[in-house]
Scaffold this active site. Structure first.
Site, PDB file in Angstrom:
ATOM      1  N   ARG A 251       0.836  -1.192   0.000  1.00  0.00           N
ATOM      2  CA  ARG A 251       0.000   0.000   0.000  1.00  0.00           C
ATOM      3  C   ARG A 251       0.873   1.246   0.000  1.00  0.00           C
ATOM      4  O   ARG A 251       2.001   1.240   0.485  1.00  0.00           O
ATOM      5  CB  ARG A 251      -0.900   0.024   1.243  1.00  0.00           C
ATOM      6  CG  ARG A 251      -1.986  -1.026   1.234  1.00  0.00           C
ATOM      7  CD  ARG A 251      -3.101  -0.667   2.192  1.00  0.00           C
ATOM      8  NE  ARG A 251      -2.623  -0.307   3.528  1.00  0.00           N
ATOM      9  CZ  ARG A 251      -3.106  -0.821   4.648  1.00  0.00           C
ATOM     10  NH1 ARG A 251      -4.038  -1.750   4.601  1.00  0.00           N
ATOM     11  NH2 ARG A 251      -2.646  -0.423   5.819  1.00  0.00           N
ATOM     12  N   HIS A 252       0.317   2.338  -0.512  1.00  0.00           N
ATOM     13  CA  HIS A 252       1.039   3.610  -0.500  1.00  0.00           C
ATOM     14  C   HIS A 252       0.984   4.210   0.908  1.00  0.00           C
ATOM     15  O   HIS A 252      -0.070   4.184   1.555  1.00  0.00           O
ATOM     16  CB  HIS A 252       0.424   4.581  -1.504  1.00  0.00           C
ATOM     17  CG  HIS A 252       1.320   5.709  -1.866  1.00  0.00           C
ATOM     18  ND1 HIS A 252       1.556   6.763  -1.012  1.00  0.00           N
ATOM     19  CD2 HIS A 252       2.053   5.952  -2.990  1.00  0.00           C
ATOM     20  CE1 HIS A 252       2.391   7.616  -1.590  1.00  0.00           C
ATOM     21  NE2 HIS A 252       2.710   7.152  -2.782  1.00  0.00           N
ATOM     22  N   PRO A 253       2.107   4.737   1.407  1.00  0.00           N
ATOM     23  CA  PRO A 253       2.113   5.252   2.775  1.00  0.00           C
ATOM     24  C   PRO A 253       1.361   6.562   2.957  1.00  0.00           C
ATOM     25  O   PRO A 253       0.963   6.901   4.076  1.00  0.00           O
ATOM     26  CB  PRO A 253       3.600   5.443   3.077  1.00  0.00           C
ATOM     27  CG  PRO A 253       4.239   5.640   1.747  1.00  0.00           C
ATOM     28  CD  PRO A 253       3.455   4.793   0.801  1.00  0.00           C
ATOM     29  N   SER A 254       1.134   7.328   1.878  1.00  0.00           N
ATOM     30  CA  SER A 254       0.536   8.652   2.056  1.00  0.00           C
ATOM     31  C   SER A 254      -0.595   8.960   1.087  1.00  0.00           C
ATOM     32  O   SER A 254      -1.011  10.110   0.977  1.00  0.00           O
ATOM     33  CB  SER A 254       1.617   9.739   1.937  1.00  0.00           C
ATOM     34  OG  SER A 254       2.305   9.630   0.712  1.00  0.00           O
TER      35      SER A 254
END
Length: 434
Positions: A251-254
């Site tokens: 998943r993308h952190p931001s």
């Protein structure tokens, strides 16, 4: 993996996607450039393979006792290493002991005739062998001399050994990748690839400048600098927030939602929402939950990231009634970016690769293998895509070609001459060579 037609290597893609016969001997941009390279592993071979794809003659110097050690990383492609097959097509291979008199004369002659000399020798080895830029370019000012190293010249790490994983650690990449509980390396040789591509662009720039000035160049590309550049965004984030980037797996952190989600058949689809228009469309047209578009928990990207676990559960509950194909159809209809999780080998048969004729066949010592065309498409010509050489395959021909070396290669004024190298053989170590 599907078969790649043999005649595919003899055709060229036209702008409309059709194929036409390749014109034998058609000129490529670097057809008049000769590259001599003392290289092994990944970074330097990647740079010079791209030069070969553009038509340069690339002469690869290898150890007599086994050659480039990347030849032995695995035996997966008809008995050849997957790394070596990827990185060395279109090159000529000669085995030389560059510390032995006769072989050194051959090396000197080749460098004297070269436009570009590349090496990734161990720290300090080039100076001991008289192959540093100052020594070599004194007698050959038009030469482009390119060094690839781990940490660059000077500084406390100058002589420190450097491998891809270790540079991933030193630049902070490992601490930004993986799960919340365990950091992880990137799944490919990202430090080497970054370095090789900067070496490639640096050499092209130097060749371009030489057309106007007649002067060569002394280039140095450090793996620390190359991967450090790619790590700039996480570095800024951590430096100016005082927080380390979160490790979130795939998943993308931001950004949310941006990552993997399970469909009802157990398969995984990846999707990405980049702005509020897409988020509203996703809620209305894909999830059938228009109220989520104004739910305070998900009102903006920052809120969605803070509540990503709840958001993922809601999305997967909606997807539970559909197989992955139907999920993809719904996402496409709503113009939501998405991708299917595929194993690496499927790239050769990817429907978009096949439709655009982006795969060719190259010859290896063990048999034919598929190879993707370089990413830059120029309708005027197709990349060379030459054969992968066996160890020392061209030794006899190259020795004969350079036997009558230019006088410069033998003269006392030549800093490369065996009789005038700065250090005697007894002062050199076996670790000097790649």
């Amino acid at each position: 993996m599907g078969a790649v037609p043999e005649d595919r290597a003899k055709t060229t893609s036209t702008p409309d996607g059709s194929l036409r016969p390749e014109v034998p001997g058609a000129s490529l941009p670097l057809a008049d450039v000769t590259v001599v390279t003392l290289e092994q592993a990944v970074a330097a071979p990647l740079a010079t393979r791209h030069l070969a794809d553009l038509g340069a003659r690339v002469i690869k110097i290898e150890r007599p006792d086994g050659g480039d050690f990347a030849r032995h990383y695995d035996r997966t492609v008809h008995g050849e290493s997957s790394y070596f097959v990827w990185l060395n097509r279109g090159k000529e291979s000669i085995t030389l002991d560059v510390k032995e008199g006769t072989d050194r004369v051959v090396l000197n002659a080749m460098i004297a005739a070269a436009d570009v000399f590349v090496h990734n020798l161990a720290p300090g080895a080039a100076q001991r062998l008289g192959l540093d830029a100052e020594s070599v370019r004194t007698g050959h000012p038009g030469l482009i001399h390119c060094v690839i190293s781990g940490y660059g010249s000077g500084g406390p790490y100058e002589r420190k050994k450097a491998y891809d994983l270790l540079l991933q650690c030193e630049t902070g990449l490992v601490l930004t990748t993986g799960s919340p509980t365990e950091p992880a390396k990137a799944g490919l040789s990202i430090a080497d690839i970054a370095t090789g591509m900067y070496a490639f662009s640096g050499i092209l720039t130097a060749l371009y400048e030489r057309r106007a000035t007649g002067e060569g160049a002394s280039l140095h590309i450090a793996m620390l600098d190359a991967l450090g550049e790619w790590m700039s965004q996480p570095a800024y984030f951590a430096a100016f927030t005082g927080e380390q980037p979160r490790r979130t797996g795939a998943r993308h952190p931001s950004i949310a939602p941006y990552g993997p989600h399970r469909a009802g058949d157990g398969a995984t689809v990846f999707l990405g929402i980049q702005n509020e228009r897409e988020w509203s469309r996703f809620c209305h047209e894909v999830l059938g939950r228009p109220e989520l578009a104004t739910d305070p928990r998900f009102a903006c990207n920052v809120d969605r990231v803070a509540n990503v676990e709840s958001l993922t559960a809601i999305i997967e509950a909606a997807f539970a009634g559909w197989g992955v194909n139907e999920v993809e159809v719904r996402l496409e209809a709503a113009e939501i970016a998405n991708a299917r999780l595929r194993p690496p080998q499927e790239i050769f048969d990817h429907p978009q690769v096949v439709a655009r004729h982006r795969c060719r066949q190259v010859h290896t010592p063990g048999g034919p293998a598929p190879a993707l065309l370089p990413p830059v498409i120029d309708p005027r010509h197709e990349s060379a895509m030459g054969a992968v050489p066996a160890l020392g395959e061209h030794s006899a021909a190259l020795r004969a070609e350079f036997a009558a070396a230019q006088p410069w290669a033998h003269s006392a004024s030549n800093p490369l001459d065996t009789n005038s190298t700065p250090a005697p053989p007894s002062a050199r170590t076996t670790s000097d060579l790649p």
